[in-house]
Scaffold this motif. Structure first.
Motif, PDB file in Angstrom:
ATOM      1  N   PRO A   8       0.832  -1.209   0.000  1.00 23.67           N
ATOM      2  CA  PRO A   8       0.000   0.000   0.000  1.00 23.67           C
ATOM      3  C   PRO A   8       0.869   1.263   0.000  1.00 23.67           C
ATOM      4  N   PHE A   9       0.325   2.321  -0.582  1.00 28.15           N
ATOM      5  CA  PHE A   9       1.030   3.595  -0.582  1.00 28.15           C
ATOM      6  C   PHE A   9       0.041   4.709  -0.276  1.00 28.15           C
ATOM      7  N   GLU A  10       0.561   5.851   0.202  1.00 29.97           N
ATOM      8  CA  GLU A  10      -0.295   6.974   0.572  1.00 29.97           C
ATOM      9  C   GLU A  10      -0.456   7.977  -0.556  1.00 29.97           C
ATOM     10  N   ASN A  11       0.620   8.435  -1.154  1.00 33.87           N
ATOM     11  CA  ASN A  11       0.531   9.445  -2.206  1.00 33.87           C
ATOM     12  C   ASN A  11       1.290   9.060  -3.470  1.00 33.87           C
ATOM     13  N   LYS A  12       2.486   8.517  -3.302  1.00 32.38           N
ATOM     14  CA  LYS A  12       3.328   8.166  -4.447  1.00 32.38           C
ATOM     15  C   LYS A  12       3.875   6.764  -4.281  1.00 32.38           C
TER      16      LYS A  12
ATOM     17  N   LYS B  64     -12.555   1.803 -15.139  1.00 33.42           N
ATOM     18  CA  LYS B  64     -12.382   3.135 -15.709  1.00 33.42           C
ATOM     19  C   LYS B  64     -10.906   3.529 -15.672  1.00 33.42           C
ATOM     20  N   LYS B  65     -10.398   3.970 -16.818  1.00 29.06           N
ATOM     21  CA  LYS B  65      -9.003   4.415 -16.877  1.00 29.06           C
ATOM     22  C   LYS B  65      -8.888   5.755 -16.150  1.00 29.06           C
ATOM     23  N   VAL B  66      -8.024   5.815 -15.133  1.00 31.06           N
ATOM     24  CA  VAL B  66      -7.860   7.032 -14.336  1.00 31.06           C
ATOM     25  C   VAL B  66      -6.520   7.718 -14.595  1.00 31.06           C
ATOM     26  N   PHE B  67      -5.627   7.032 -15.325  1.00 31.93           N
ATOM     27  CA  PHE B  67      -4.323   7.617 -15.640  1.00 31.93           C
ATOM     28  C   PHE B  67      -3.731   6.864 -16.820  1.00 31.93           C
ATOM     29  N   SER B  68      -3.035   7.606 -17.677  1.00 30.40           N
ATOM     30  CA  SER B  68      -2.342   6.988 -18.801  1.00 30.40           C
ATOM     31  C   SER B  68      -1.134   7.842 -19.164  1.00 30.40           C
ATOM     32  N   ASP B  69      -0.038   7.193 -19.485  1.00 28.04           N
ATOM     33  CA  ASP B  69       1.170   7.916 -19.874  1.00 28.04           C
ATOM     34  C   ASP B  69       2.002   7.006 -20.767  1.00 28.04           C
ATOM     35  N   GLU B  70       2.741   7.615 -21.677  1.00 33.09           N
ATOM     36  CA  GLU B  70       3.675   6.846 -22.499  1.00 33.09           C
ATOM     37  C   GLU B  70       5.082   7.188 -22.051  1.00 33.09           C
ATOM     38  N   ILE B  71       5.856   6.153 -21.769  1.00 40.04           N
ATOM     39  CA  ILE B  71       7.211   6.309 -21.243  1.00 40.04           C
ATOM     40  C   ILE B  71       8.194   5.827 -22.289  1.00 40.04           C
ATOM     41  N   LYS B  72       9.283   6.560 -22.449  1.00 37.79           N
ATOM     42  CA  LYS B  72      10.369   6.111 -23.316  1.00 37.79           C
ATOM     43  C   LYS B  72      11.289   5.243 -22.472  1.00 37.79           C
ATOM     44  N   GLY B  73      11.102   3.939 -22.572  1.00 36.38           N
ATOM     45  CA  GLY B  73      11.890   3.018 -21.772  1.00 36.38           C
ATOM     46  C   GLY B  73      13.247   2.751 -22.402  1.00 36.38           C
ATOM     47  N   ILE B  74      14.193   2.415 -21.551  1.00 41.19           N
ATOM     48  CA  ILE B  74      15.534   2.076 -22.002  1.00 41.19           C
ATOM     49  C   ILE B  74      15.804   0.600 -21.705  1.00 41.19           C
ATOM     50  N   LYS B  75      16.760   0.035 -22.401  1.00 42.49           N
ATOM     51  CA  LYS B  75      17.142  -1.354 -22.158  1.00 42.49           C
ATOM     52  C   LYS B  75      17.566  -1.500 -20.698  1.00 42.49           C
ATOM     53  N   GLY B  76      17.047  -2.527 -20.039  1.00 41.03           N
ATOM     54  CA  GLY B  76      17.375  -2.755 -18.636  1.00 41.03           C
ATOM     55  C   GLY B  76      16.240  -2.312 -17.728  1.00 41.03           C
ATOM     56  N   LEU B  77      16.578  -1.983 -16.492  1.00 37.90           N
ATOM     57  CA  LEU B  77      15.600  -1.641 -15.464  1.00 37.90           C
ATOM     58  C   LEU B  77      15.097  -0.209 -15.630  1.00 37.90           C
TER      59      LEU B  77
ATOM     60  N   GLY C 155      -0.643   9.256  -6.800  1.00 36.41           N
ATOM     61  CA  GLY C 155      -2.076   9.035  -6.635  1.00 36.41           C
ATOM     62  C   GLY C 155      -2.734  10.121  -5.815  1.00 36.41           C
ATOM     63  N   GLU C 156      -2.087  11.280  -5.716  1.00 33.20           N
ATOM     64  CA  GLU C 156      -2.582  12.367  -4.864  1.00 33.20           C
ATOM     65  C   GLU C 156      -3.980  12.835  -5.245  1.00 33.20           C
ATOM     66  N   ALA C 157      -4.345  12.747  -6.519  1.00 31.46           N
ATOM     67  CA  ALA C 157      -5.655  13.225  -6.972  1.00 31.46           C
ATOM     68  C   ALA C 157      -6.713  12.122  -6.957  1.00 31.46           C
ATOM     69  N   LEU C 158      -6.346  10.929  -6.496  1.00 32.59           N
ATOM     70  CA  LEU C 158      -7.260   9.784  -6.530  1.00 32.59           C
ATOM     71  C   LEU C 158      -7.707   9.392  -5.126  1.00 32.59           C
ATOM     72  N   PRO C 159      -8.910   8.828  -4.994  1.00 35.24           N
ATOM     73  CA  PRO C 159      -9.366   8.363  -3.683  1.00 35.24           C
ATOM     74  C   PRO C 159      -8.714   7.034  -3.307  1.00 35.24           C
ATOM     75  N   SER C 160      -8.763   6.706  -2.034  1.00 36.03           N
ATOM     76  CA  SER C 160      -8.275   5.412  -1.564  1.00 36.03           C
ATOM     77  C   SER C 160      -9.031   4.302  -2.268  1.00 36.03           C
ATOM     78  N   CYS C 161      -8.304   3.341  -2.788  1.00 39.02           N
ATOM     79  CA  CYS C 161      -8.924   2.264  -3.564  1.00 39.02           C
ATOM     80  C   CYS C 161      -7.834   1.292  -3.989  1.00 39.02           C
ATOM     81  N   VAL C 162      -8.251   0.149  -4.510  1.00 41.06           N
ATOM     82  CA  VAL C 162      -7.335  -0.772  -5.184  1.00 41.06           C
ATOM     83  C   VAL C 162      -7.373  -0.415  -6.661  1.00 41.06           C
ATOM     84  N   TYR C 163      -6.209  -0.249  -7.262  1.00 44.43           N
ATOM     85  CA  TYR C 163      -6.096   0.097  -8.677  1.00 44.43           C
ATOM     86  C   TYR C 163      -5.328  -0.987  -9.408  1.00 44.43           C
ATOM     87  N   MET C 164      -5.721  -1.237 -10.623  1.00 41.36           N
ATOM     88  CA  MET C 164      -5.002  -2.155 -11.498  1.00 41.36           C
ATOM     89  C   MET C 164      -4.205  -1.317 -12.486  1.00 41.36           C
TER      90      MET C 164
END
Length: 76
Positions: free
Chosen positions: A1-5, A28-41, A48-57
């Motif tokens: 679990p996390f509180e804000n981030k 319902k989609k509540v957030f979407s972003d495209e990330i430029k990933g690099i090889k590796g980790l 989640g500061e703008a979202l209510p307490s909940c379980v999110y997928m």
């Protein structure tokens, strides 16, 4: 679990863009972003500061390869 981030980590076999989507339990989609990933980790810092307490997928979509997980946002 996390509180804000929280951080989501994933690994790529080569540089590629990755779509990061977050959904509430109703699908319902509540957030979407495209990330430029690099090889590796890679790390995504999700706020989640703008979202209510909940379980999110979330899912990470890299060229049709999809990984799904869940996050629990819990405010005190």
């Amino acid at each position: 679990p996390f509180e804000n981030k929280t951080k989501v980590q994933f690994s790529l076999s080569q540089d590629n863009s990755v779509r990061f989507n977050v959904y509430n339990l109703l699908g319902k989609k509540v957030f979407s972003d495209e990330i430029k990933g690099i090889k590796g980790l890679n790390t995504i810092e999700f706020s989640g500061e703008a979202l209510p307490s909940c379980v999110y997928m979330y899912n990470l979509n890299e060229g049709g390869n999809i990984v799904t997980g869940r996050m629990v946002l819990s405010r005190k």
